[in-house]
Scaffold this active site. Sequence first.
Site, PDB file in Angstrom:
ATOM      1  CE  LYS A  19      -4.454  -1.749   1.350  1.00 62.35           C
ATOM      2  NZ  LYS A  19      -5.507  -1.904   2.340  1.00 62.35           N
ATOM      3  NE  ARG A  69      -7.877  -8.163   0.295  1.00 63.87           N
ATOM      4  CZ  ARG A  69      -7.415  -7.402  -0.693  1.00 63.87           C
ATOM      5  NH1 ARG A  69      -6.411  -6.577  -0.495  1.00 63.87           N
ATOM      6  NH2 ARG A  69      -7.965  -7.471  -1.891  1.00 63.87           N
TER       7      ARG A  69
HETATM    8  C1  9MG Z   1     -10.252  -5.346  -0.930  1.00 62.22           C
HETATM    9  N1  9MG Z   1      -9.287  -4.765  -0.009  1.00 62.22           N
HETATM   10  C2  9MG Z   1      -8.265  -3.916  -0.318  1.00 62.22           C
HETATM   11  N2  9MG Z   1      -7.593  -3.582   0.801  1.00 62.22           N
HETATM   12  C3  9MG Z   1      -8.187  -4.229   1.827  1.00 62.22           C
HETATM   13  C4  9MG Z   1      -7.979  -4.287   3.209  1.00 62.22           C
HETATM   14  O1  9MG Z   1      -7.026  -3.585   3.794  1.00 62.22           O
HETATM   15  N3  9MG Z   1      -8.781  -5.043   3.963  1.00 62.22           N
HETATM   16  C5  9MG Z   1      -9.799  -5.751   3.382  1.00 62.22           C
HETATM   17  N4  9MG Z   1     -10.577  -6.498   4.197  1.00 62.22           N
HETATM   18  N5  9MG Z   1     -10.062  -5.739   2.070  1.00 62.22           N
HETATM   19  C6  9MG Z   1      -9.271  -4.986   1.316  1.00 62.22           C
END
Ligand code: 9MG
Length: 287
Positions: free
Chosen positions: A229, A263
Amino acid sequence: MNDGQGASALQCGRHRLDISFPRVMGILNVTPDSFSDGGQHTAIDDALRHAERMLAEGAAIIDVGGESTRPGASEVSTQQELDRVAPVVERLVRELDALVSVDTSAPEVMRETAALGAGMLNDVRGLRREGALGAAAHSGLPVCVMHMVGEPDTMQRAPGYEQPVEEVVKAFLEERIRACEAAGLRRERLILDPGFGFGKSVEHNLRLLNRMAGLEVLGLPILAGMSRKSMIGKVLERPVEERLPGSLALAAMAVERGARILRVHDVGPSVDAVNMTWAVMEEGFTP
Ligand code: 9MG
Protein backbone atom coordinates in the site's frame (compact mmCIF):
# COMPACT_ATOMS: atom_id res chain seq x y z
CA MET A 1 -13.92 -21.99 20.82
CA ASN A 2 -12.29 -18.90 22.28
CA ASP A 3 -8.75 -18.00 23.30
CA GLY A 4 -9.40 -14.44 24.52
CA GLN A 5 -8.87 -12.83 21.08
CA GLY A 6 -12.10 -14.06 19.51
CA ALA A 7 -12.92 -17.48 18.10
CA SER A 8 -10.03 -19.83 17.34
CA ALA A 9 -11.82 -21.30 14.32
CA LEU A 10 -14.29 -20.01 11.74
CA GLN A 11 -16.78 -22.20 9.88
CA CYS A 12 -16.42 -21.02 6.28
CA GLY A 13 -18.99 -23.06 4.39
CA ARG A 14 -17.45 -26.53 4.00
CA HIS A 15 -14.06 -25.35 5.29
CA ARG A 16 -13.13 -24.93 8.93
CA LEU A 17 -10.48 -22.24 9.22
CA ASP A 18 -8.20 -22.58 12.24
CA ILE A 19 -7.27 -19.08 13.40
CA SER A 20 -5.61 -20.11 16.65
CA PHE A 21 -2.51 -18.85 14.79
CA PRO A 22 -2.24 -16.15 12.08
CA ARG A 23 -3.29 -17.08 8.55
CA VAL A 24 -2.46 -15.58 5.18
CA MET A 25 -5.11 -14.53 2.67
CA GLY A 26 -3.81 -14.25 -0.91
CA ILE A 27 -5.16 -11.44 -3.10
CA LEU A 28 -6.67 -12.41 -6.46
CA ASN A 29 -7.84 -9.36 -8.37
CA VAL A 30 -9.96 -10.16 -11.40
CA THR A 31 -10.29 -6.66 -12.77
CA PRO A 32 -9.58 -6.36 -16.54
CA ASP A 33 -6.05 -4.99 -15.98
CA SER A 34 -5.01 -7.86 -13.63
CA PHE A 35 -4.41 -10.73 -16.06
CA SER A 36 -3.70 -11.57 -19.70
CA ASP A 37 -5.67 -9.71 -22.36
CA GLY A 38 -6.08 -12.89 -24.42
CA GLY A 39 -9.83 -13.08 -23.80
CA GLN A 40 -11.98 -14.08 -20.85
CA HIS A 41 -11.05 -17.78 -20.81
CA THR A 42 -7.32 -17.08 -20.79
CA ALA A 43 -7.81 -14.52 -18.04
CA ILE A 44 -9.69 -17.05 -15.89
CA ASP A 45 -7.01 -19.70 -16.51
CA ASP A 46 -4.32 -17.18 -15.50
CA ALA A 47 -6.25 -16.32 -12.34
CA LEU A 48 -6.56 -20.00 -11.45
CA ARG A 49 -2.85 -20.64 -11.95
CA HIS A 50 -2.04 -17.64 -9.77
CA ALA A 51 -4.39 -18.91 -7.04
CA GLU A 52 -2.88 -22.38 -7.26
CA ARG A 53 0.58 -20.89 -6.72
CA MET A 54 -0.62 -18.88 -3.70
CA LEU A 55 -2.19 -22.01 -2.15
CA ALA A 56 1.04 -23.96 -2.71
CA GLU A 57 2.93 -21.14 -0.96
CA GLY A 58 0.70 -21.45 2.09
CA ALA A 59 -2.31 -19.18 1.59
CA ALA A 60 -5.24 -20.39 3.70
CA ILE A 61 -7.77 -18.17 1.88
CA ILE A 62 -7.99 -16.70 -1.63
CA ASP A 63 -9.69 -13.27 -1.71
CA VAL A 64 -11.31 -12.72 -5.11
CA GLY A 65 -12.28 -9.17 -6.09
CA GLY A 66 -13.80 -7.77 -9.27
CA GLU A 67 -14.02 -4.12 -8.24
CA SER A 68 -10.88 -2.05 -7.87
CA THR A 69 -10.84 -0.36 -4.45
CA ARG A 70 -7.66 1.61 -5.13
CA PRO A 71 -7.90 5.33 -4.27
CA GLY A 72 -9.62 7.14 -7.15
CA ALA A 73 -11.10 3.93 -8.65
CA SER A 74 -14.62 4.25 -10.03
CA GLU A 75 -17.45 1.84 -9.25
CA VAL A 76 -18.41 -1.02 -11.55
CA SER A 77 -21.95 -2.29 -12.09
CA THR A 78 -23.11 -5.35 -10.16
CA GLN A 79 -23.45 -7.28 -13.42
CA GLN A 80 -19.87 -6.47 -14.46
CA GLU A 81 -18.61 -7.49 -11.04
CA LEU A 82 -20.55 -10.78 -11.16
CA ASP A 83 -19.31 -11.53 -14.68
CA ARG A 84 -15.72 -11.12 -13.49
CA VAL A 85 -15.95 -12.90 -10.16
CA ALA A 86 -18.48 -15.74 -10.50
CA PRO A 87 -16.61 -17.95 -13.04
CA VAL A 88 -13.39 -17.65 -11.02
CA VAL A 89 -15.11 -18.48 -7.71
CA GLU A 90 -16.86 -21.43 -9.30
CA ARG A 91 -13.60 -22.92 -10.66
CA LEU A 92 -11.56 -22.19 -7.51
CA VAL A 93 -14.12 -24.11 -5.49
CA ARG A 94 -14.66 -26.96 -7.96
CA GLU A 95 -11.10 -27.50 -9.22
CA LEU A 96 -8.92 -26.43 -6.29
CA ASP A 97 -11.31 -26.92 -3.34
CA ALA A 98 -10.07 -23.51 -2.17
CA LEU A 99 -11.46 -21.50 0.72
CA VAL A 100 -12.61 -18.49 -1.30
CA SER A 101 -13.37 -15.09 0.15
CA VAL A 102 -15.28 -12.66 -2.05
CA ASP A 103 -14.30 -9.00 -1.85
CA THR A 104 -17.60 -7.27 -2.60
CA SER A 105 -20.11 -4.75 -1.28
CA ALA A 106 -22.91 -5.83 -3.62
CA PRO A 107 -25.71 -7.97 -2.09
CA GLU A 108 -26.32 -9.77 -5.39
CA VAL A 109 -22.65 -10.76 -5.66
CA MET A 110 -22.74 -11.99 -2.05
CA ARG A 111 -25.78 -14.16 -2.75
CA GLU A 112 -24.56 -15.61 -6.06
CA THR A 113 -21.01 -16.39 -4.91
CA ALA A 114 -22.19 -17.92 -1.62
CA ALA A 115 -24.38 -20.23 -3.72
CA LEU A 116 -21.30 -21.14 -5.80
CA GLY A 117 -19.43 -22.30 -2.67
CA ALA A 118 -17.54 -19.19 -1.47
CA GLY A 119 -16.55 -19.54 2.19
CA MET A 120 -16.20 -15.93 3.34
CA LEU A 121 -17.31 -12.39 2.44
CA ASN A 122 -15.05 -9.35 2.61
CA ASP A 123 -16.79 -5.97 2.45
CA VAL A 124 -14.62 -2.83 2.46
CA ARG A 125 -17.84 -0.79 2.97
CA GLY A 126 -18.69 -2.67 6.17
CA LEU A 127 -22.08 -3.94 4.90
CA ARG A 128 -23.44 -0.39 4.55
CA ARG A 129 -24.93 -0.78 1.04
CA GLU A 130 -28.67 -1.31 0.95
CA GLY A 131 -29.44 -5.03 1.27
CA ALA A 132 -25.86 -6.01 2.19
CA LEU A 133 -26.58 -6.79 5.84
CA GLY A 134 -29.47 -9.08 4.86
CA ALA A 135 -27.51 -10.84 2.10
CA ALA A 136 -24.49 -11.40 4.37
CA ALA A 137 -26.68 -12.65 7.23
CA HIS A 138 -28.50 -15.04 4.91
CA SER A 139 -25.25 -16.42 3.43
CA GLY A 140 -24.33 -18.12 6.73
CA LEU A 141 -20.67 -17.22 6.03
CA PRO A 142 -18.11 -15.34 8.11
CA VAL A 143 -17.85 -11.70 7.03
CA CYS A 144 -14.95 -9.27 7.22
CA VAL A 145 -16.30 -5.82 8.12
CA MET A 146 -13.87 -3.01 7.29
CA HIS A 147 -13.67 0.66 8.26
CA MET A 148 -13.64 3.14 5.39
CA VAL A 149 -14.50 6.82 5.22
CA GLY A 150 -16.30 7.80 1.99
CA GLU A 151 -15.93 5.81 -1.23
CA PRO A 152 -12.77 4.66 -3.08
CA ASP A 153 -13.13 7.49 -5.64
CA THR A 154 -13.18 10.22 -2.97
CA MET A 155 -11.71 8.76 0.22
CA GLN A 156 -8.19 10.18 -0.10
CA ARG A 157 -9.28 13.82 -0.54
CA ALA A 158 -7.66 15.32 2.59
CA PRO A 159 -8.88 12.71 5.08
CA GLY A 160 -9.42 14.24 8.52
CA TYR A 161 -10.76 13.02 11.85
CA GLU A 162 -12.09 15.07 14.76
CA GLN A 163 -11.08 12.38 17.24
CA PRO A 164 -8.00 10.14 17.30
CA VAL A 165 -8.24 7.80 14.31
CA GLU A 166 -8.07 4.61 16.42
CA GLU A 167 -11.08 5.78 18.46
CA VAL A 168 -13.08 6.61 15.33
CA VAL A 169 -12.29 3.20 13.83
CA LYS A 170 -13.20 1.35 17.03
CA ALA A 171 -16.49 3.25 17.43
CA PHE A 172 -17.35 2.55 13.77
CA LEU A 173 -16.66 -1.18 14.16
CA GLU A 174 -18.70 -1.32 17.39
CA GLU A 175 -21.63 0.29 15.55
CA ARG A 176 -21.29 -2.21 12.67
CA ILE A 177 -21.20 -5.15 15.10
CA ARG A 178 -24.50 -3.89 16.57
CA ALA A 179 -26.00 -3.43 13.07
CA CYS A 180 -24.92 -6.95 12.09
CA GLU A 181 -26.38 -8.50 15.21
CA ALA A 182 -29.65 -6.62 14.68
CA ALA A 183 -29.78 -8.08 11.15
CA GLY A 184 -29.29 -11.63 12.44
CA LEU A 185 -25.57 -11.89 11.70
CA ARG A 186 -24.13 -13.30 14.89
CA ARG A 187 -20.89 -11.82 16.17
CA GLU A 188 -19.19 -15.24 15.99
CA ARG A 189 -19.25 -14.79 12.21
CA LEU A 190 -17.55 -11.37 12.20
CA ILE A 191 -13.96 -10.44 11.42
CA LEU A 192 -12.91 -6.82 11.98
CA ASP A 193 -10.58 -4.75 9.82
CA PRO A 194 -9.33 -1.21 10.57
CA GLY A 195 -9.09 -0.50 6.82
CA PHE A 196 -5.49 0.63 6.30
CA GLY A 197 -5.28 3.10 3.41
CA PHE A 198 -9.02 3.72 3.17
CA GLY A 199 -9.71 7.41 3.87
CA LYS A 200 -6.58 7.76 6.00
CA SER A 201 -3.35 9.75 5.75
CA VAL A 202 0.06 8.06 6.18
CA GLU A 203 0.18 9.34 9.76
CA HIS A 204 -3.30 7.90 10.45
CA ASN A 205 -2.20 4.50 9.09
CA LEU A 206 1.02 4.42 11.13
CA ARG A 207 -0.77 5.41 14.32
CA LEU A 208 -3.59 2.95 13.67
CA LEU A 209 -1.17 0.05 13.23
CA ASN A 210 0.87 1.01 16.28
CA ARG A 211 -2.32 1.07 18.38
CA MET A 212 -4.16 -1.77 16.66
CA ALA A 213 -4.03 -4.01 19.74
CA GLY A 214 -6.70 -1.68 21.18
CA LEU A 215 -9.22 -3.42 18.91
CA GLU A 216 -8.69 -6.71 20.75
CA VAL A 217 -11.15 -5.62 23.46
CA LEU A 218 -13.92 -6.16 20.88
CA GLY A 219 -13.16 -9.89 21.17
CA LEU A 220 -13.28 -10.67 17.44
CA PRO A 221 -10.61 -11.80 14.97
CA ILE A 222 -8.73 -8.96 13.26
CA LEU A 223 -7.77 -8.87 9.57
CA ALA A 224 -5.10 -6.45 8.36
CA GLY A 225 -4.31 -5.51 4.76
CA MET A 226 -1.26 -3.33 4.13
CA SER A 227 0.52 -5.26 1.39
CA ARG A 228 2.19 -2.90 -1.15
CA LYS A 229 0.00 0.00 0.00
CA SER A 230 0.96 3.63 -0.53
CA MET A 231 1.82 4.14 3.16
CA ILE A 232 4.90 2.00 2.43
CA GLY A 233 5.61 3.90 -0.77
CA LYS A 234 5.44 7.22 1.05
CA VAL A 235 7.54 6.30 4.10
CA LEU A 236 10.23 4.42 2.15
CA GLU A 237 9.90 6.30 -1.17
CA ARG A 238 9.46 3.04 -3.07
CA PRO A 239 7.38 2.29 -6.18
CA VAL A 240 4.80 -0.47 -5.84
CA GLU A 241 7.11 -3.20 -7.19
CA GLU A 242 9.69 -2.49 -4.45
CA ARG A 243 7.42 -2.63 -1.41
CA LEU A 244 7.91 -6.27 -0.32
CA PRO A 245 10.31 -5.61 2.60
CA GLY A 246 8.02 -2.83 3.88
CA SER A 247 4.98 -5.10 3.50
CA LEU A 248 6.66 -7.91 5.47
CA ALA A 249 7.64 -5.55 8.30
CA LEU A 250 4.05 -4.34 8.57
CA ALA A 251 2.64 -7.88 8.43
CA ALA A 252 4.92 -8.91 11.31
CA MET A 253 3.88 -5.87 13.35
CA ALA A 254 0.21 -6.55 12.68
CA VAL A 255 0.59 -10.14 13.94
CA GLU A 256 2.31 -8.86 17.04
CA ARG A 257 -0.63 -6.48 17.59
CA GLY A 258 -3.28 -9.20 17.29
CA ALA A 259 -4.06 -9.74 13.58
CA ARG A 260 -5.14 -13.30 12.76
CA ILE A 261 -5.59 -12.84 9.01
CA LEU A 262 -3.12 -10.96 6.78
CA ARG A 263 -4.33 -9.96 3.31
CA VAL A 264 -1.27 -10.00 1.04
CA HIS A 265 0.00 -10.13 -2.55
CA ASP A 266 3.30 -11.97 -1.88
CA VAL A 267 2.13 -15.14 -0.15
CA GLY A 268 5.36 -17.18 0.28
CA PRO A 269 7.46 -14.45 1.93
CA SER A 270 4.46 -13.31 4.01
CA VAL A 271 3.84 -16.83 5.35
CA ASP A 272 7.49 -16.97 6.48
CA ALA A 273 7.33 -13.50 8.10
CA VAL A 274 4.06 -14.31 9.87
CA ASN A 275 5.21 -17.76 11.06
CA MET A 276 8.52 -16.39 12.32
CA THR A 277 6.76 -13.60 14.23
CA TRP A 278 4.32 -16.10 15.71
CA ALA A 279 7.14 -18.46 16.79
CA VAL A 280 8.70 -15.62 18.79
CA MET A 281 5.35 -14.67 20.30
CA GLU A 282 4.70 -18.28 21.30
CA GLU A 283 8.34 -18.92 22.22
CA GLY A 284 8.14 -22.12 20.21
CA PHE A 285 7.14 -23.62 16.90
CA THR A 286 5.66 -26.72 15.29
CA PRO A 287 7.91 -28.00 12.47
C1 9MG B 1 -10.25 -5.35 -0.93
N1 9MG B 1 -9.29 -4.76 -0.01
C2 9MG B 1 -8.26 -3.92 -0.32
N2 9MG B 1 -7.59 -3.58 0.80
C3 9MG B 1 -8.19 -4.23 1.83
C4 9MG B 1 -7.98 -4.29 3.21
O1 9MG B 1 -7.03 -3.58 3.79
N3 9MG B 1 -8.78 -5.04 3.96
C5 9MG B 1 -9.80 -5.75 3.38
N4 9MG B 1 -10.58 -6.50 4.20
N5 9MG B 1 -10.06 -5.74 2.07
C6 9MG B 1 -9.27 -4.99 1.32
